[in-house]
Write a protein that holds these residues in place. Structure first.
Motif, PDB file in Angstrom:
ATOM      1  N   PRO A 187       0.932  -1.283  -0.069  1.00  0.00           N
ATOM      2  CA  PRO A 187      -0.022   0.295  -0.077  1.00  0.00           C
ATOM      3  C   PRO A 187       0.825   1.373   0.139  1.00  0.00           C
ATOM      4  CG  PRO A 187      -1.086  -1.641   1.398  1.00  0.00           C
ATOM      5  CD  PRO A 187       0.410  -2.347   1.002  1.00  0.00           C
ATOM      6  N   ALA A 188       1.856   1.233   0.518  1.00  0.00           N
ATOM      7  CA  ALA A 188       2.859   2.348   0.662  1.00  0.00           C
ATOM      8  C   ALA A 188       3.214   2.769  -0.470  1.00  0.00           C
ATOM      9  CB  ALA A 188       3.823   2.411   1.803  1.00  0.00           C
ATOM     10  N   THR A 189       3.894   1.609  -1.451  1.00  0.00           N
ATOM     11  CA  THR A 189       4.358   1.776  -2.533  1.00  0.00           C
ATOM     12  C   THR A 189       3.308   2.407  -3.635  1.00  0.00           C
ATOM     13  OG1 THR A 189       5.653  -0.123  -2.487  1.00  0.00           O
ATOM     14  CG2 THR A 189       5.555   0.616  -4.634  1.00  0.00           C
ATOM     15  N   VAL A 190       2.136   1.676  -3.522  1.00  0.00           N
ATOM     16  CA  VAL A 190       0.968   2.278  -4.566  1.00  0.00           C
ATOM     17  C   VAL A 190       0.640   3.620  -4.072  1.00  0.00           C
ATOM     18  CG1 VAL A 190      -1.569   1.885  -5.099  1.00  0.00           C
ATOM     19  CG2 VAL A 190      -0.029  -0.185  -4.526  1.00  0.00           C
ATOM     20  N   HIS A 191       0.543   4.210  -3.024  1.00  0.00           N
ATOM     21  CA  HIS A 191       0.403   5.396  -2.652  1.00  0.00           C
ATOM     22  C   HIS A 191       1.328   6.366  -3.083  1.00  0.00           C
ATOM     23  CE1 HIS A 191      -2.195   8.511  -0.751  1.00  0.00           C
ATOM     24  NE2 HIS A 191      -1.060   8.858   0.056  1.00  0.00           N
ATOM     25  N   ALA A 192       2.479   5.935  -2.722  1.00  0.00           N
ATOM     26  CA  ALA A 192       3.547   7.235  -3.257  1.00  0.00           C
ATOM     27  C   ALA A 192       3.840   6.754  -4.772  1.00  0.00           C
ATOM     28  CB  ALA A 192       4.942   6.389  -2.509  1.00  0.00           C
ATOM     29  N   ARG A 193       3.516   5.927  -5.306  1.00  0.00           N
ATOM     30  CA  ARG A 193       3.395   5.763  -6.911  1.00  0.00           C
ATOM     31  C   ARG A 193       2.467   6.823  -7.299  1.00  0.00           C
ATOM     32  NH1 ARG A 193       3.652   0.521  -7.689  1.00  0.00           N
ATOM     33  NH2 ARG A 193       1.621   0.115  -7.773  1.00  0.00           N
ATOM     34  N   ASP A 194       1.195   6.973  -6.876  1.00  0.00           N
ATOM     35  CA  ASP A 194       0.202   7.636  -7.157  1.00  0.00           C
ATOM     36  C   ASP A 194       0.406   9.064  -6.949  1.00  0.00           C
ATOM     37  OD1 ASP A 194      -1.266   5.414  -8.032  1.00  0.00           O
ATOM     38  OD2 ASP A 194      -2.387   5.372  -6.226  1.00  0.00           O
ATOM     39  N   ARG A 195       0.899   9.514  -5.787  1.00  0.00           N
ATOM     40  CA  ARG A 195       1.395  10.702  -5.484  1.00  0.00           C
ATOM     41  C   ARG A 195       2.717  11.359  -6.459  1.00  0.00           C
ATOM     42  NH1 ARG A 195      -2.360  13.625  -3.960  1.00  0.00           N
ATOM     43  NH2 ARG A 195      -1.099  14.907  -2.218  1.00  0.00           N
TER      44      ARG A 195
END
Length: 400
Positions: free
Chosen positions: A128-136
């Motif tokens: 989840p942290a990777t997904v969110h950072a990727r989106d941001r």
């Protein structure tokens, strides 16, 4: 359209993916092979799969098998992947891609030559942290990203002794000494899965073990390794750096969260710890813990996990987090157990989709090389007392 699949290795991990591949509408018959035939048969019987093969070689020779999924011990992946590709099979491989630069290069060459699908099943791609950072990052919210951190912190006492005994037999101490930086992708992959760059150089330090129990002792180690902890600092293309930790002796609750990530940009930063995650900018701090927290879908006391050490069961029970986009997944996955921060469903679907549509999976051979090679070279740096070493790069995947 469906394809037939051969599962290689019938240990604790592969059974969870067998259930997902079996439920996926893009997969047909599933066969299993294992060095211990009774394990292969147990998995086939438990899941109602199509059958077993007496060996990997027999599986590769069979025209009934279109693809293989490799869930064997981590240092065996490179040669087994090459065998599969050279036999004309699509390949899904558990991490790491390989443990030698030459093996990584050979896999990329085989994928280019054969045109077959290769995917490395890196769980942190959908952390989840990777997904969110990727989106941001894609939205420009960080400003210019210049530094990141990725940790894979898993103490041996929290389930790894049991896991190595299960997989290593009487010789388990020799294999339990596997060098930490040769298992780098749960840390490196989470950073580079969000930050679209690659490592070009590294300095690393290894910490020699002092437990004295025969694990991480060079005289016993199959890998001539006595590092139980290692830290690496990487320079990245385009400017900036990231740091990773691979710790096997550490006072940390890895049963709560094994991998964790931090990203720092000129306009904002994001930090994740064991039980809290924060988004921070120049105006203040926002708690994003709930956004990134997977909701369990399976009880850790479920009978299907009775042979898994209690400290390892969280990796098999985590569901999806709010940041995960489940809309593209098969509905058959909706009520199936997930794992590793919600990644299992996406990993299985990524591979099946790539094979059936002849498209590149997110963690294709070229991406897998960028997640794997930094650790291989970092281990060499640690053996040389922290010398700065260049990291080879095979570039981006060519267009299909």
């Amino acid at each position: 359209m469906t394809f037939s699949l051969g599962i290689v290795g019938a240990g604790q991990f592969s059974g969870r993916f067998a259930a997902l591949f079996q439920a996926h509408p893009g997969v047909g018959d599933i066969h299993v092979t294992d060095l211990l035939p009774e394990r292969a048969q147990r998995l086939v019987t438990a899941r109602g799969l199509a059958g077993t093969f007496p060996s990997y070689e027999a599986m590769l020779e069979s025209p009934r098998i279109d693809a293989v999924a490799i869930f064997t011990q981590r240092w065996t992946h490179g040669p087994l992947v090459l065998q599969g590709l050279n036999a004309g099979k699509h390949v899904y491989s558990a991490v790491p891609m390989a443990i030698r630069t030459e093996e990584v290069a050979a896999i990329i060459d085989a994928v280019e030559t054969t045109g077959l699908t290769y995917m490395m099943g890196e769980t942190s791609q959908y952390h989840p942290a990777t997904v969110h950072a990727r989106d941001r990052i894609a939205a420009g919210a960080f400003g210019r990203l210049f530094y990141a951190e990725g940790d894979y912190v898993h103490d041996m006492d929290l389930g790894f002794y049991e896991a190595y005994r299960y997989s290593g037999g009487d010789n388990w101490k020799a294999t339990a000494s596997y060098p930490p930086m040769l298992y780098p992708t749960h840390a490196v992959g989470g950073v580079l899965g969000a930050w679209r760059t690659h490592a070009v150089g590294v300095c690393a330090i290894g910490v020699r073990d002092d437990r004295g129990d025969g694990v991480f002792e060079r005289e016993i180690s199959q890998f001539d390794n006595d590092f139980s902890n290692a830290t690496a600092l990487f320079e990245v293309a385009g400017g900036g750096a990231f740091r990773t930790n691979e710790f096997r002796r550490v006072g940390y609750p890895s049963h709560i969260r094994e991998s964790r990530f931090r990203f720092f940009g000129t306009e904002a930063s994001m930090e994740q710890l064991a039980t809290v995650a924060l988004w921070q900018d120049k105006s203040g701090v926002q708690d994003i813990t709930e956004l990134l927290e997977p909701k369990p879908t399976l009880s850790p006391d479920d009978p299907s996990l009775e042979h898994v050490a209690p400290e390892l069961r969280a990796a098999f029970t985590s569901g999806s987090a709010a940041v995960h986009d489940r809309a593209r997944l098969p509905r058959a996955f909706d009520h199936l157990a997930n794992g590793h921060e919600g990644s299992h469903h996406f990993l299985a679907d990524d591979f099946v989709t790539a094979v059936n549509t002849r498209t590149l999976p997110p963690v294709n051979a070229w991406v897998a090389a960028r997640y794997t090679l930094p650790g291989i070279i970092a281990h060499q740096s640690a053996l040389q007392g922290g010398a700065r070493l260049e990291i080879p790069d095979f570039g981006d995947a060519p267009p299909l």
